[in-house]
Design a protein around this motif. Structure first.
Motif, mmCIF file in Angstrom:
data_model
loop_
_atom_site.group_PDB
_atom_site.id
_atom_site.type_symbol
_atom_site.label_atom_id
_atom_site.label_comp_id
_atom_site.label_asym_id
_atom_site.label_seq_id
_atom_site.Cartn_x
_atom_site.Cartn_y
_atom_site.Cartn_z
ATOM 1 N N VAL A 18 0.844 -1.186 0.000
ATOM 2 C CA VAL A 18 0.000 0.000 0.000
ATOM 3 C C VAL A 18 0.884 1.243 0.000
ATOM 4 O O VAL A 18 1.848 1.338 0.752
ATOM 5 N N THR A 20 0.528 5.630 -0.147
ATOM 6 C CA THR A 20 -0.375 6.767 -0.045
ATOM 7 C C THR A 20 0.297 7.979 -0.669
ATOM 8 O O THR A 20 1.379 8.385 -0.239
ATOM 9 N N GLU A 46 -5.174 12.712 0.270
ATOM 10 C CA GLU A 46 -4.449 11.454 0.408
ATOM 11 C C GLU A 46 -5.111 10.427 -0.498
ATOM 12 O O GLU A 46 -6.287 10.111 -0.330
ATOM 13 N N THR A 48 -4.875 6.626 -1.700
ATOM 14 C CA THR A 48 -4.286 5.341 -1.336
ATOM 15 C C THR A 48 -4.369 4.393 -2.525
ATOM 16 O O THR A 48 -5.419 4.246 -3.140
ATOM 17 N N THR A 49 -3.229 3.775 -2.846
ATOM 18 C CA THR A 49 -3.162 2.820 -3.946
ATOM 19 C C THR A 49 -2.545 1.517 -3.445
ATOM 20 O O THR A 49 -1.847 1.498 -2.430
ATOM 21 N N ARG A 50 -2.790 0.450 -4.170
ATOM 22 C CA ARG A 50 -2.158 -0.843 -3.905
ATOM 23 C C ARG A 50 -1.292 -1.164 -5.112
ATOM 24 O O ARG A 50 -1.762 -1.143 -6.247
#
Length: 158
Positions: A18, A20, A46, A48-50
């Motif tokens: 993860v 951010t 913010e 958030t990505t995976r």
């Protein structure tokens, strides 16, 4: 945007996979007027990505966007970080579509997971790592992207 400009951009990768992305926005007028005329304002976004590896592309990092949070920090010189953030969860539509992908022809072309693996190395988003060491990361984003140099910092607090 004619109204807001990014003032600082960070990427917090303290909990892989993860990441951010933290983007601090200020009013555009604040970028060219002295503080006495334009009291400071700050909005923090913010995203958030995976991250995941991409089959056959060793320097490519795939991105799945999970959430967006907007938090006002300061308005006209007054701290307002106690206001609740506006948050949007981006995972539920993807989970729904992934569940349907096995039953609806053509959904696999969207880059969704099929049998636990990514169907498309370029979807839904990605960047290529051009350079990486202990202090510097240089990435090239997919179109219309660009090239970005990220320098390691100790803190991303406003």
């Amino acid at each position: 945007s004619p109204f807001a400009a990014p003032s600082a951009i960070y990427q917090d990768i303290s909990d892989p996979p993860v990441a951010t992305n933290i983007i601090d926005f200020i009013p555009r007028a604040q970028t060219f007027l002295p503080a006495a005329i334009s009291p400071p304002s700050l909005l923090r976004a913010e995203v958030t990505t995976r991250a995941s590896s991409r089959r056959g592309k060793p320097n490519r990092v795939g991105l799945i966007f999970e959430s967006v949070k907007l938090q006002p920090i300061e308005i006209l010189g007054r701290k307002v970080d106690n206001l609740p953030p506006l948050s949007v969860d981006l995972t539920w539509p993807r989970t729904l579509v992934e569940g349907l992908a096995g039953f609806v022809p053509g959904l696999d072309s969207l880059g969704l997971k099929v049998d636990g693996e990514d169907a498309n190395a370029d979807a839904p988003g990605y960047f290529d790592v051009d350079y990486l060491d202990e202090e510097l990361l240089i990435i090239r984003q997919n179109a219309p992207g660009g090239v970005f140099a990220l320098v390691k910092v100790d803190s991303c607090d406003p």
